[in-house]
Design a protein around this motif. Structure first.
Motif, PDB file in Angstrom:
ATOM      1  N   TRP A  44     -29.561   9.211   2.702  1.00 20.15           N
ATOM      2  CA  TRP A  44     -30.592   8.296   2.211  1.00 20.15           C
ATOM      3  C   TRP A  44     -30.763   7.401   1.214  1.00 20.15           C
ATOM      4  O   TRP A  44     -31.096   6.290   0.989  1.00 20.15           O
ATOM      5  CB  TRP A  44     -32.313   8.996   2.426  1.00 20.15           C
ATOM      6  CG  TRP A  44     -32.758   9.383   3.168  1.00 20.15           C
ATOM      7  CD1 TRP A  44     -33.085  10.933   4.013  1.00 20.15           C
ATOM      8  CD2 TRP A  44     -33.961   8.628   4.464  1.00 20.15           C
ATOM      9  NE1 TRP A  44     -33.396  10.977   4.970  1.00 20.15           N
ATOM     10  CE2 TRP A  44     -33.859   9.807   5.440  1.00 20.15           C
ATOM     11  CE3 TRP A  44     -34.191   6.935   4.439  1.00 20.15           C
ATOM     12  CZ2 TRP A  44     -34.782   9.060   6.034  1.00 20.15           C
ATOM     13  CZ3 TRP A  44     -34.335   6.282   5.282  1.00 20.15           C
ATOM     14  CH2 TRP A  44     -35.738   7.611   6.119  1.00 20.15           C
ATOM     15  N   VAL A  45     -30.238   7.791  -0.106  1.00 20.31           N
ATOM     16  CA  VAL A  45     -29.557   7.359  -1.603  1.00 20.31           C
ATOM     17  C   VAL A  45     -28.286   6.385  -0.624  1.00 20.31           C
ATOM     18  O   VAL A  45     -28.775   5.611  -1.338  1.00 20.31           O
ATOM     19  CB  VAL A  45     -29.676   8.079  -2.152  1.00 20.31           C
ATOM     20  CG1 VAL A  45     -28.948   7.862  -3.463  1.00 20.31           C
ATOM     21  CG2 VAL A  45     -30.170   9.580  -2.872  1.00 20.31           C
ATOM     22  N   GLY A  48     -29.657   2.960   0.997  1.00 17.47           N
ATOM     23  CA  GLY A  48     -30.480   2.542  -0.241  1.00 17.47           C
ATOM     24  C   GLY A  48     -29.116   1.920  -1.064  1.00 17.47           C
ATOM     25  O   GLY A  48     -29.152   0.811  -1.131  1.00 17.47           O
ATOM     26  N   TYR A 212     -34.213   0.521   6.100  1.00 16.56           N
ATOM     27  CA  TYR A 212     -34.061  -0.710   4.823  1.00 16.56           C
ATOM     28  C   TYR A 212     -34.148  -1.672   5.832  1.00 16.56           C
ATOM     29  O   TYR A 212     -33.548  -3.106   5.355  1.00 16.56           O
ATOM     30  CB  TYR A 212     -32.795  -0.277   3.992  1.00 16.56           C
ATOM     31  CG  TYR A 212     -32.787   1.170   3.194  1.00 16.56           C
ATOM     32  CD1 TYR A 212     -33.458   1.155   1.857  1.00 16.56           C
ATOM     33  CD2 TYR A 212     -32.749   2.328   3.732  1.00 16.56           C
ATOM     34  CE1 TYR A 212     -33.878   2.619   1.629  1.00 16.56           C
ATOM     35  CE2 TYR A 212     -32.491   3.491   2.823  1.00 16.56           C
ATOM     36  CZ  TYR A 212     -33.091   3.222   1.304  1.00 16.56           C
ATOM     37  OH  TYR A 212     -33.480   4.206   0.255  1.00 16.56           O
ATOM     38  N   THR A 244     -36.239   2.458  -1.917  1.00 13.95           N
ATOM     39  CA  THR A 244     -35.177   3.212  -2.384  1.00 13.95           C
ATOM     40  C   THR A 244     -36.103   4.669  -2.710  1.00 13.95           C
ATOM     41  O   THR A 244     -35.476   5.695  -2.468  1.00 13.95           O
ATOM     42  CB  THR A 244     -33.788   3.370  -2.825  1.00 13.95           C
ATOM     43  OG1 THR A 244     -33.594   2.090  -2.513  1.00 13.95           O
ATOM     44  CG2 THR A 244     -33.171   4.114  -2.808  1.00 13.95           C
TER      45      THR A 244
END
Length: 464
Positions: A44-45, A48, A212, A244
């Motif tokens: 996920w990070v 972003g 995103y 994010t």
């Protein structure tokens, strides 16, 4: 087409499109691919970060080529007509309709979830509800630009409030009992069972980056953005940073009340979260998720119609698609065409496969655009650039794009990716006779005039 979008509208268009179905639909698929909660948070990070690098790179090229149309217009100005035609056909007939269909399906599933608590909603009911959502958004965007932007801003507020509620709910659960999150994220369990194959990582990033999707939407409407050299980079940085941070906190909140097995088996993760945290009021989260996805669908429709409009204006699509309504000044023919294609794509598709094919196709052309920016930075450094990013950012984003396109094919090839590639290449059958040799039959001209009268549209420069 007037410059109606300011900084707030730009932030709403970008973040409001990103915060949609992804954060409510993708967590279970992403976790299933990587196999562990710790790895899912890392993805996920990193998703972003990739979105930020790509968006900042697009900001430079968007201020350098300050025209609407996104990837199509950039590829056209850098590489020429032929590659741009392939980009236009792919985005108009594949990428945007897939995105719209996936969002509409997610809206329908969340709207129907409270009525089917013991099982999944019937597929026919989901498809019918999704079709209604597509038609509603199409009508709104065809009627008025300002209304569409105001809806985007209003729904952005609702989305942020929904995600904030999830974050606060997770914090309260941790205060009351932190046993679940400790079990999920303690050192020996956080990365236990992580799958490292290229295919699973590629598919996980497809799901993460789908959430995103929308970081590029402002580049599709540059001509309608006030002071793009200022508002484009500001809107991008504000929107992606906000999203994010929220995404990471929301996923942590999910892991405060659900084990990985519960999260993966959930058909609607936010509904499962709502039932565990809010009890009998859990249905509120289903409605909130549906509203969130509706705002994202609205933003995607707004920008997607502009790509079709610009492609037609440049002679790569029928002339009727480059026209605007004589009173409302909206690209209604392009929006109608996008609606029809999206409804066709909706019929056979399911959410997970649609997201995978969308991501594979979209990142192929993102990579072409990023390589074009690198070409301009190296070969034409003298061009005036209102905004400039370090060359390392587009290089890293291009590497990510190449990985996302090649990883699933190399590790676990599927015949469907070949079909998508053949469809892209099949555009040559249209480009050579119609665009290159200008073999346009008279019947098309008569049809254009007929549709002009029916739809009350005219070439855009005649409506101002």
């Amino acid at each position: 087409m007037k410059r109606e979008i300011g900084l707030i509208g730009g932030v709403a268009l970008v973040s409001g499109t990103m915060i949609g179905s992804g954060i409510f639909m993708s967590p279970q698929f992403l976790l299933a691919y990587v196999g562990s909660p710790g790895a899912s948070l890392v993805v996920w990070v990193l998703s972003g970060v990739v979105a930020m690098f790509a968006a900042l790179s697009y900001t430079e090229i968007g201020t350098l080529i300050s025209e609407s149309g996104g990837d199509f217009i950039y590829i056209l100005r850098i590489y020429g007509s032929c590659p741009a035609f392939f980009a236009a056909v792919t985005f108009i007939l594949v990428v945007q309709p897939l995105s719209i269909a996936a969002m509409a399906i997610s809206i329908a599933e969340y709207l129907l979830a409270p009525f089917y608590t013991e099982c999944h909603p019937p597929e026919l009911a989901v498809k019918c509800a999704a079709a209604v959502m597509i038609l509603v958004v199409a009508i709104v965007n065809a009627l008025n630009v300002r209304i569409a932007i105001r809806i985007q801003v209003a729904f952005l507020v609702a989305k942020v409030l929904t995600l904030t509620l999830i974050v606060i709910g997770g914090a309260v659960e941790v205060i009351q009992s932190n046993s679940v999150i400790v079990e999920n994220l303690k050192v020996e369990n956080a990365f236990k069972g992580t799958q490292y194959s290229l295919n699973t990582l590629g598919m996980a990033f497809y799901q993460g980056l789908w959430s995103y999707a929308g970081w590029y939407n402002l580049n599709c409407v540059t001509e309608e953005l006030k002071r793009p050299e200022v508002n484009l980079p500001r809107a991008i940085v504000i929107a992606i940073s906000l999203v994010t941070g929220l995404y990471l906190l929301v996923n942590v909140s999910y892991l405060t009340v659900m084990t990985p097995k519960e999260l993966v088996s959930s058909s609607a993760v936010v509904v499962t979260w709502g039932n565990k945290v809010l009890g009998s009021w859990g249905w509120i989260m289903s409605v909130a998720a549906a509203l969130s996805a509706f705002g994202s669908l609205n933003g995607t429709f707004f920008s997607g119609g502009r790509v079709c409009f610009v492609a037609a204006r440049e002679g790569h699509m029928p002339d009727i698609l480059a026209m605007a309504h004589v009173r409302r000044l909206t690209p209604s023919p392009a929006l109608i065409f996008t609606t029809i294609i999206s409804l066709v794509v909706l019929i056979p598709g399911d959410f997970q496969s649609i997201v995978n094919f969308f991501s594979f196709t979209a990142w192929f052309f993102y990579g072409i655009t990023l390589s074009g920016l690198l070409y301009l930075k190296i070969k034409k450094p003298e061009l005036p650039r209102p905004y400039k990013v370090p060359i390392v950012l587009p290089i890293l984003a291009l590497i990510a794009a190449i990985f996302l396109v090649l990883a699933p094919i190399i590790d676990s090839p599927q015949i469907e990716y070949l079909y998508v590639t053949l469809f892209i290449l099949s555009g040559a059958l249209i480009y050579v006779p119609v665009i290159h040799f200008k073999l346009c039959p008279g019947l098309l001209s008569k049809l254009t005039v007929f549709l002009q009268l029916i739809l009350e549209v005219a070439p855009a420069d005649k409506t101002l």
